[in-house]
Scaffold this active site. Structure first.
Site, PDB file in Angstrom:
ATOM      1  N   ASP A   1     -11.008  12.196 -33.281  1.00  0.00           N
ATOM      2  CA  ASP A   1     -12.256  11.530 -32.876  1.00  0.00           C
ATOM      3  C   ASP A   1     -13.354  11.925 -33.868  1.00  0.00           C
ATOM      4  O   ASP A   1     -13.203  12.900 -34.610  1.00  0.00           O
ATOM      5  CB  ASP A   1     -12.670  11.971 -31.458  1.00  0.00           C
ATOM      6  N   SER A   2     -14.447  11.176 -33.840  1.00  0.00           N
ATOM      7  CA  SER A   2     -15.574  11.520 -34.700  1.00  0.00           C
ATOM      8  C   SER A   2     -16.202  12.855 -34.280  1.00  0.00           C
ATOM      9  O   SER A   2     -16.895  13.476 -35.076  1.00  0.00           O
ATOM     10  CB  SER A   2     -16.628  10.419 -34.616  1.00  0.00           C
TER      11      SER A   2
ATOM     12  N   HIS B   1     -16.842   9.185 -25.431  1.00  0.00           N
ATOM     13  CA  HIS B   1     -17.828  10.110 -24.871  1.00  0.00           C
ATOM     14  C   HIS B   1     -18.240   9.703 -23.452  1.00  0.00           C
ATOM     15  O   HIS B   1     -18.694  10.539 -22.682  1.00  0.00           O
ATOM     16  CB  HIS B   1     -19.109  10.101 -25.726  1.00  0.00           C
TER      17      HIS B   1
ATOM     18  N   CYS C   1     -16.192   3.859 -25.434  1.00  0.00           N
ATOM     19  CA  CYS C   1     -16.525   5.020 -26.261  1.00  0.00           C
ATOM     20  C   CYS C   1     -15.977   6.226 -25.524  1.00  0.00           C
ATOM     21  O   CYS C   1     -16.178   6.358 -24.301  1.00  0.00           O
ATOM     22  CB  CYS C   1     -18.048   5.137 -26.413  1.00  0.00           C
TER      23      CYS C   1
ATOM     24  N   GLU D   1     -23.212  14.535 -25.926  1.00  0.00           N
ATOM     25  CA  GLU D   1     -23.021  15.720 -26.773  1.00  0.00           C
ATOM     26  C   GLU D   1     -24.008  16.823 -26.367  1.00  0.00           C
ATOM     27  O   GLU D   1     -23.750  17.997 -26.574  1.00  0.00           O
ATOM     28  CB  GLU D   1     -23.205  15.364 -28.260  1.00  0.00           C
TER      29      GLU D   1
ATOM     30  N   CYS E   1     -11.055   7.446 -30.648  1.00  0.00           N
ATOM     31  CA  CYS E   1     -12.440   7.075 -30.943  1.00  0.00           C
ATOM     32  C   CYS E   1     -12.457   5.558 -31.068  1.00  0.00           C
ATOM     33  O   CYS E   1     -11.713   4.984 -31.872  1.00  0.00           O
ATOM     34  CB  CYS E   1     -12.866   7.725 -32.258  1.00  0.00           C
TER      35      CYS E   1
HETATM   36  N1  DGL Z   1     -16.453   8.811 -29.547  1.00  0.00           N
HETATM   37  C1  DGL Z   1     -16.806   7.717 -30.406  1.00  0.00           C
HETATM   38  C2  DGL Z   1     -16.236   6.409 -29.846  1.00  0.00           C
HETATM   39  O1  DGL Z   1     -15.377   6.406 -29.042  1.00  0.00           O
HETATM   40  C3  DGL Z   1     -18.267   7.527 -30.633  1.00  0.00           C
HETATM   41  C4  DGL Z   1     -19.053   8.628 -31.230  1.00  0.00           C
HETATM   42  C5  DGL Z   1     -19.680   8.281 -32.567  1.00  0.00           C
HETATM   43  O2  DGL Z   1     -20.620   7.483 -32.641  1.00  0.00           O
HETATM   44  O3  DGL Z   1     -19.217   8.871 -33.509  1.00  0.00           O
HETATM   45  O4  DGL Z   1     -16.645   5.340 -30.209  1.00  0.00           O
END
Ligand code: DGL
Length: 263
Positions: free
Chosen positions: A12-13, A185, A183, A152, A75
């Site tokens: 993931d990012s 998150h 997403c 976050e 991600c």
């Molecule tokens: N967790 C990332 C996603 O699922 C988003 C976070 C980011 O913007 O890097 O899209």
């Protein structure tokens, strides 16, 4: 080592993909998992296609060193912009979170809402994946760029998160009774999201991805044969002290030792 006993690489990012690891460890407790979060370069969601694709390929290269049997791009942003390139470059199968999320959403009757980062929503990847399954599907999408920083920051259940969620979710018409959390998150923000839009059916793209990983292992990839709980290794491209605390809330267990890698 036999292929079945090799680890699953998850990327993931940042730490959002730990919500997917949480589900993977619940569904597949025996599997060995290597998690890689590109925390030094988060967010991806505000970046361009070219940059996200390049970062995704670099993260894939790091995971390849561990000879995974499968890579999960946990991600949505990287799945929307880098999945095809990574699939072409990898020697193991690579799955993203968008196809499973769209699959689950297509099964539900009525209009569907999709929330995600700016890069995910502007890629129209969910629209495309949903329309492939149901050409008449009515889809409403809203980019919610402020939700990733709130997650976050650990403001999972907070009046400020409620206010920002309301501002975004109110852009979706009320007939959209199903909303895809596009997403990884966002599942952490569910207390706020649910308060903002009670009675909604939320589709967690990570949760349905973990189910599709289970099906892949059941098929040709195979389950790890050792009976003990599978190890979890966490690699990050940057680690602040705050990250450990929030990461544990995403993962639902202790993070243990975090290793640093160069992106
Ligand atoms: N967790 C990332 C996603 O699922 C988003 C976070 C980011 O913007 O890097 O899209």
């Amino acid at each position: 080592m036999s292929r079945a006993n090799r680890p699953i690489g998850v990327f993931d990012s940042g730490i959002g993909g730990l919500t997917v690891v949480h589900t993977l460890r619940r569904l597949l407790p025996g599997e060995s998992i290597i998690y890689l979060g590109d925390t030094a370069r988060l967010p991806y969601g505000t970046k361009s296609h070219r940059t996200i694709e390049r970062y995704t390929l670099q993260m894939g290269q790091i995971l390849q060193r561990f000879e995974p049997k499968l890579i999960v791009v946990a991600c949505n942003t990287a799945s929307a912009h880098g999945l095809l390139a990574l699939q072409a470059a990898s020697s193991c199968p690579v799955v993203g979170v968008i196809e499973p999320g769209a699959e689950a959403a297509a099964l539900v009757k009525g209009p569907v809402g999709v929330i995600g980062t700016l890069a995910t929503v502007s890629s129209a990847s969910y629209d495309e994946a949903l329309r492939r399954r149901d050409p008449d599907k009515v889809i409403f999408s809203v980019a919610c760029p402020l939700l990733v920083p709130l997650a976050e920051e650990g403001w999972f259940d907070d009046p400020i998160t409620d206010a920002i969620s309301r501002r975004y979710l109110n852009q979706l018409p009320f007939e959209a009774k199903t909303i895809v959390l596009g997403c990884t998150h966002y599942p952490t923000l569910l207390p706020s999201l649910e308060r903002t839009r009670p009675g909604t059916r939320w589709i967690d793209s990570g949760e349905v991805t973990a189910q599709s990983v289970d099906r892949l292992l059941q098929g040709s990839l195979g389950y790890r044969t050792e009976s003990a709980r599978g190890p979890l290794r966490i690699l990050l491209t940057d680690a602040s002290s705050r990250l450990r605390e929030v990461g544990e809330r995403f993962l639902g267990e202790e993070l243990g030792n975090v290793e640093l890698v160069e992106p």
